[in-house]
Design a protein around this motif. Structure first.
Motif, PDB file in Angstrom:
ATOM      1  N   LEU A   1       0.824  -1.208   0.000  1.00 22.56           N
ATOM      2  CA  LEU A   1       0.000   0.000   0.000  1.00 22.56           C
ATOM      3  C   LEU A   1       0.858   1.258   0.000  1.00 22.56           C
ATOM      4  O   LEU A   1       0.520   2.240  -0.673  1.00 22.56           O
ATOM      5  CB  LEU A   1      -0.930  -0.001   1.213  1.00 22.56           C
ATOM      6  CG  LEU A   1      -2.062  -1.019   1.180  1.00 22.56           C
ATOM      7  CD1 LEU A   1      -2.830  -1.002   2.486  1.00 22.56           C
ATOM      8  CD2 LEU A   1      -2.994  -0.746   0.019  1.00 22.56           C
ATOM      9  N   SER A   2       1.959   1.239   0.719  1.00 21.39           N
ATOM     10  CA  SER A   2       2.854   2.394   0.740  1.00 21.39           C
ATOM     11  C   SER A   2       3.443   2.659  -0.642  1.00 21.39           C
ATOM     12  O   SER A   2       3.530   3.817  -1.073  1.00 21.39           O
ATOM     13  CB  SER A   2       3.966   2.163   1.754  1.00 21.39           C
ATOM     14  OG  SER A   2       4.864   3.235   1.749  1.00 21.39           O
ATOM     15  N   SER A   3       3.830   1.602  -1.344  1.00 17.42           N
ATOM     16  CA  SER A   3       4.373   1.791  -2.688  1.00 17.42           C
ATOM     17  C   SER A   3       3.300   2.295  -3.651  1.00 17.42           C
ATOM     18  O   SER A   3       3.585   3.118  -4.535  1.00 17.42           O
ATOM     19  CB  SER A   3       5.010   0.509  -3.210  1.00 17.42           C
ATOM     20  OG  SER A   3       4.033  -0.477  -3.428  1.00 17.42           O
ATOM     21  N   LEU A   4       2.055   1.843  -3.484  1.00 17.68           N
ATOM     22  CA  LEU A   4       0.972   2.354  -4.326  1.00 17.68           C
ATOM     23  C   LEU A   4       0.710   3.832  -4.058  1.00 17.68           C
ATOM     24  O   LEU A   4       0.479   4.618  -4.991  1.00 17.68           O
ATOM     25  CB  LEU A   4      -0.307   1.548  -4.085  1.00 17.68           C
ATOM     26  CG  LEU A   4      -0.364   0.150  -4.689  1.00 17.68           C
ATOM     27  CD1 LEU A   4      -1.628  -0.577  -4.233  1.00 17.68           C
ATOM     28  CD2 LEU A   4      -0.319   0.231  -6.206  1.00 17.68           C
ATOM     29  N   ILE A   5       0.758   4.225  -2.789  1.00 13.21           N
ATOM     30  CA  ILE A   5       0.550   5.629  -2.444  1.00 13.21           C
ATOM     31  C   ILE A   5       1.685   6.484  -3.010  1.00 13.21           C
ATOM     32  O   ILE A   5       1.446   7.554  -3.577  1.00 13.21           O
ATOM     33  CB  ILE A   5       0.426   5.795  -0.915  1.00 13.21           C
ATOM     34  CG1 ILE A   5      -0.889   5.177  -0.434  1.00 13.21           C
ATOM     35  CG2 ILE A   5       0.515   7.263  -0.507  1.00 13.21           C
ATOM     36  CD1 ILE A   5      -1.002   5.071   1.071  1.00 13.21           C
TER      37      ILE A   5
ATOM     38  N   VAL B   1       1.220   9.531  -5.698  1.00 10.61           N
ATOM     39  CA  VAL B   1       1.702  10.890  -5.428  1.00 10.61           C
ATOM     40  C   VAL B   1       2.656  11.337  -6.532  1.00 10.61           C
ATOM     41  O   VAL B   1       2.589  12.482  -7.005  1.00 10.61           O
ATOM     42  CB  VAL B   1       2.366  10.948  -4.039  1.00 10.61           C
ATOM     43  CG1 VAL B   1       3.135  12.243  -3.846  1.00 10.61           C
ATOM     44  CG2 VAL B   1       1.327  10.786  -2.948  1.00 10.61           C
ATOM     45  N   ALA B   2       3.543  10.459  -6.965  1.00 15.46           N
ATOM     46  CA  ALA B   2       4.485  10.801  -8.033  1.00 15.46           C
ATOM     47  C   ALA B   2       3.744  11.082  -9.345  1.00 15.46           C
ATOM     48  O   ALA B   2       4.079  12.034 -10.064  1.00 15.46           O
ATOM     49  CB  ALA B   2       5.502   9.685  -8.216  1.00 15.46           C
ATOM     50  N   ASP B   3       2.737  10.264  -9.659  1.00 13.44           N
ATOM     51  CA  ASP B   3       1.952  10.495 -10.872  1.00 13.44           C
ATOM     52  C   ASP B   3       1.198  11.814 -10.792  1.00 13.44           C
ATOM     53  O   ASP B   3       1.106  12.556 -11.785  1.00 13.44           O
ATOM     54  CB  ASP B   3       0.962   9.346 -11.091  1.00 13.44           C
ATOM     55  CG  ASP B   3       1.639   8.055 -11.491  1.00 13.44           C
ATOM     56  OD1 ASP B   3       2.847   8.092 -11.838  1.00 13.44           O
ATOM     57  OD2 ASP B   3       0.968   6.990 -11.444  1.00 13.44           O
ATOM     58  N   ASP B   4       0.667  12.125  -9.611  1.00 16.39           N
ATOM     59  CA  ASP B   4      -0.066  13.379  -9.431  1.00 16.39           C
ATOM     60  C   ASP B   4       0.857  14.577  -9.579  1.00 16.39           C
ATOM     61  O   ASP B   4       0.500  15.573 -10.216  1.00 16.39           O
ATOM     62  CB  ASP B   4      -0.736  13.371  -8.055  1.00 16.39           C
ATOM     63  CG  ASP B   4      -1.729  14.499  -7.904  1.00 16.39           C
ATOM     64  OD1 ASP B   4      -2.512  14.725  -8.847  1.00 16.39           O
ATOM     65  OD2 ASP B   4      -1.729  15.147  -6.829  1.00 16.39           O
TER      66      ASP B   4
END
Length: 132
Positions: free
Chosen positions: A108-112, A116-119
């Motif tokens: 979940l941390s890697s998905l978050i 954030v990086a994509d945003d």
């Protein structure tokens, strides 16, 4: 004034501390590897204890469940060692459970982090257009 900790809490803490010492010293199965004991949950009647474990270096669920199966095979031996250390009339029967919460938390941390990086990548060009 009520007590801060119940007897079950104190017993589970003692079992967790002792198992963290006993498993590396006494269990001679190299296939188990390094064990992290995340939590111990003891029933109110002190009959059963669930020991939640993860394994350092195991990447797959199959390796984790196999190691838990081996620990459950050694549960009687570990219980007898606990009986020598704990000052209790009966020692709870141990059941080892593979705890996937740490692995799930990392996923979940890697998905978050990815979201954030994509945003940031999506909104960064908009900021430069407004400045010029």
């Amino acid at each position: 004034m009520p007590r801060e900790f119940t007897r079950a809490d104190r017993v589970s803490d003692a079992i967790q501390r002792l198992l963290a010492q006993l498993i590396p010293q006494e269990v001679r199965d190299p296939r188990i590897g390094m064990v992290n004991i995340n939590d111990v949950s003891v029933t109110r009647d002190m009959a059963f204890a669930k020991v939640y474990v993860t394994f350092v270096g195991n990447d797959s669920d199959e390796e984790g469940t196999e190691s838990v199966r081996r620990l459950n095979g050694a549960a009687g031996f570990l219980r007898s060692l606990l009986a020598k250390e704990l000052n209790m009339r009966t020692v709870p029967k141990l059941q080892f459970v593979y705890d996937k919460t740490a692995i799930r938390g990392q996923e979940l941390s890697s998905l978050i982090d990815k979201a954030v990086a994509d945003d940031k990548a999506r909104h960064q060009p908009d900021d430069t257009d407004q400045e010029g």
